[in-house]
Design a protein around this motif. Structure first.
Motif, mmCIF file in Angstrom:
data_model
loop_
_atom_site.group_PDB
_atom_site.id
_atom_site.type_symbol
_atom_site.label_atom_id
_atom_site.label_comp_id
_atom_site.label_asym_id
_atom_site.label_seq_id
_atom_site.Cartn_x
_atom_site.Cartn_y
_atom_site.Cartn_z
ATOM 1 N N GLU A 1 8.287 11.374 6.524
ATOM 2 C CA GLU A 1 7.345 10.388 6.004
ATOM 3 C C GLU A 1 8.161 9.165 5.575
ATOM 4 O O GLU A 1 9.245 9.315 5.017
ATOM 5 N N ILE A 2 7.641 7.972 5.877
ATOM 6 C CA ILE A 2 8.400 6.758 5.580
ATOM 7 C C ILE A 2 7.580 5.839 4.677
ATOM 8 O O ILE A 2 6.768 5.032 5.151
ATOM 9 N N PRO A 3 7.758 5.948 3.363
ATOM 10 C CA PRO A 3 7.029 5.050 2.456
ATOM 11 C C PRO A 3 7.504 3.608 2.647
ATOM 12 O O PRO A 3 8.661 3.386 3.014
ATOM 13 N N HIS A 4 6.613 2.667 2.416
ATOM 14 C CA HIS A 4 6.989 1.252 2.523
ATOM 15 C C HIS A 4 7.397 0.678 1.166
ATOM 16 O O HIS A 4 7.368 -0.527 0.949
ATOM 17 N N TYR A 5 7.731 1.587 0.260
ATOM 18 C CA TYR A 5 8.258 1.230 -1.061
ATOM 19 C C TYR A 5 9.316 2.269 -1.377
ATOM 20 O O TYR A 5 9.378 3.300 -0.697
ATOM 21 N N GLY A 6 10.123 2.022 -2.377
ATOM 22 C CA GLY A 6 11.078 3.067 -2.746
ATOM 23 C C GLY A 6 12.440 2.534 -3.106
ATOM 24 O O GLY A 6 12.617 1.332 -3.314
ATOM 25 N N HIS A 7 13.371 3.466 -3.173
ATOM 26 C CA HIS A 7 14.704 3.161 -3.685
ATOM 27 C C HIS A 7 15.751 3.203 -2.578
ATOM 28 O O HIS A 7 15.767 4.146 -1.785
ATOM 29 N N ALA A 8 16.607 2.207 -2.579
ATOM 30 C CA ALA A 8 17.708 2.171 -1.606
ATOM 31 C C ALA A 8 18.600 3.393 -1.808
ATOM 32 O O ALA A 8 18.797 3.852 -2.940
ATOM 33 N N VAL B 1 0.842 -1.198 0.000
ATOM 34 C CA VAL B 1 0.000 0.000 0.000
ATOM 35 C C VAL B 1 0.882 1.254 0.000
ATOM 36 O O VAL B 1 1.854 1.332 0.751
ATOM 37 N N ARG B 2 0.539 2.212 -0.861
ATOM 38 C CA ARG B 2 1.368 3.420 -1.012
ATOM 39 C C ARG B 2 0.712 4.663 -0.460
ATOM 40 O O ARG B 2 1.383 5.665 -0.218
ATOM 41 N N ASP B 3 -0.611 4.611 -0.296
ATOM 42 C CA ASP B 3 -1.334 5.819 0.127
ATOM 43 C C ASP B 3 -1.100 6.150 1.596
ATOM 44 O O ASP B 3 -1.371 7.270 2.029
ATOM 45 N N PHE B 4 -0.675 5.167 2.378
ATOM 46 C CA PHE B 4 -0.407 5.399 3.801
ATOM 47 C C PHE B 4 1.024 4.987 4.099
ATOM 48 O O PHE B 4 1.488 3.954 3.603
ATOM 49 N N CYS B 5 1.687 5.794 4.924
ATOM 50 C CA CYS B 5 3.114 5.611 5.145
ATOM 51 C C CYS B 5 3.431 5.558 6.635
ATOM 52 O O CYS B 5 2.620 5.948 7.468
ATOM 53 N N GLY B 6 4.634 5.116 6.953
ATOM 54 C CA GLY B 6 5.174 5.294 8.285
ATOM 55 C C GLY B 6 5.566 6.761 8.465
ATOM 56 O O GLY B 6 5.446 7.567 7.541
ATOM 57 N N HIS B 7 6.092 7.074 9.657
ATOM 58 C CA HIS B 7 6.254 8.495 10.005
ATOM 59 C C HIS B 7 7.107 8.650 11.259
ATOM 60 O O HIS B 7 7.235 7.706 12.047
ATOM 61 N N GLY B 8 7.636 9.853 11.448
ATOM 62 C CA GLY B 8 8.235 10.184 12.728
ATOM 63 C C GLY B 8 7.154 10.206 13.798
ATOM 64 O O GLY B 8 5.980 10.417 13.509
ATOM 65 N N VAL B 9 7.548 9.961 15.045
ATOM 66 C CA VAL B 9 6.613 9.989 16.186
ATOM 67 C C VAL B 9 7.279 10.780 17.311
ATOM 68 O O VAL B 9 8.499 10.685 17.490
ATOM 69 N N GLY B 10 6.495 11.505 18.076
ATOM 70 C CA GLY B 10 7.063 12.238 19.214
ATOM 71 C C GLY B 10 5.980 12.998 19.918
ATOM 72 O O GLY B 10 4.992 12.412 20.348
ATOM 73 N N ARG B 11 6.143 14.322 20.014
ATOM 74 C CA ARG B 11 5.085 15.150 20.595
ATOM 75 C C ARG B 11 3.868 15.148 19.682
ATOM 76 O O ARG B 11 2.740 15.344 20.134
#
Ligand code: MG
Ligand code: MG
Length: 248
Positions: free
Chosen positions: A179-186, A162-172
């Motif tokens: 933004e951390i896509p779960h696909y992409g280029h090394a 799935v590309r429409d939703f991504c991982g992310h930084g977390v904190g306050r």
């Protein structure tokens, strides 16, 4: 802007992460056919508040509940309801808790009773995708390395990422940069550095990766009705490697 965390902040985020992990442990015992997602929402909200924490999702951009409960073809952001779970369903529960101003965020997929062997395999592979991503969360790597590791593995087994939703930084904030896509280029994207706190949360489908959203404006489903599962941890990047904050 990426916000790097101090040791003091990491200690608080670990507290938040532990509460989320404890909620998942509770759910592991509770989820079975006949239970409704509304009951699960009440259980989790009660536990979080009893610990003196705040459910991160309740009211976040107007979300009406403390958990996201996403059954079968629902990818994420399912709203808890009174409908009982059925034997053979697979459900993803996403939970966030805020402690002393900092969030922990973790999603986990659960089998309701006995699921089909192909769902079992999807769950195993998606969990592997999460840990392949976490392995890349090291100083000296780049954000693209995370998505690349996940996508390469999932697509080698003909699953959709799935590309429409991504991982992310977390904190306050529940969602911070990067933004951390779960696909992409090394080797592409922001550099990963000591002190970053991030959530990696691959959503992997048995079919296509495209998404459609229900009329409620929240519930995101696979466009082809295929099953989707998800595993997510919040972790800290340290010189000694990634430390998972949402694990007991
Ligand atoms: Mg989450
Ligand atoms: Mg998240």
């Amino acid at each position: 802007m990426i916000i790097f965390k101090s040791a003091r902040e990491l200690a608080i985020m670990r507290e938040a992460g532990q509460i989320v992990a404890e909620c998942h442990a509770l759910l592991g015992e509770k989820i079975k056919a006949g239970v409704s997602t509304l009951e699960l929402d009440e259980l989790v909200e009660g536990y979080i508040r009893q610990k003196g924490a705040i459910p991160s999702f309740k009211g976040h951009h107007g979300f009406p509940a403390s958990i996201c409960a996403s059954v079968n073809d629902v990818i994420c952001h399912g709203i808890p309801n009174g409908q009982p779970l059925k034997e053979g369903d697979v459900i993803t529960i996403d939970i966030g808790a805020k402690v002393k101003g900092y969030h922990g965020d973790s999603a986990w997929s659960y089998a309701v009773g006995q699921v089909a062997p192909e769902i079992e395999k999807l769950m195993k592979v998606t969990k592997e995708c999460l840990f392949l991503g976490i392995e890349q969360a090291q100083p000296g790597k780049r954000i693209g390395d995370i998505g690349h590791a996940i996508q390469t593995y999932a697509e080698s087994l003909k699953y959709g990422v799935v590309r429409d939703f991504c991982g992310h930084g977390v904190g306050r904030e529940l969602w911070e940069d990067p933004e951390i896509p779960h696909y992409g280029h090394a080797g592409k994207g922001p550099a990963i550095k000591d002190g970053m706190t991030i959530a990696i949360e691959p959503m992997i489908t048995m079919g296509r990766w495209q998404v459609k959203t229900d009329a409620d404006g929240w519930t995101a489903r696979t466009i082809d009705g295929s099953i989707c599962v998800q595993y997510e941890h919040t972790l800290a990047v340290t010189k000694e490697g990634p430390i998972i904050l949402t694990q007991l």
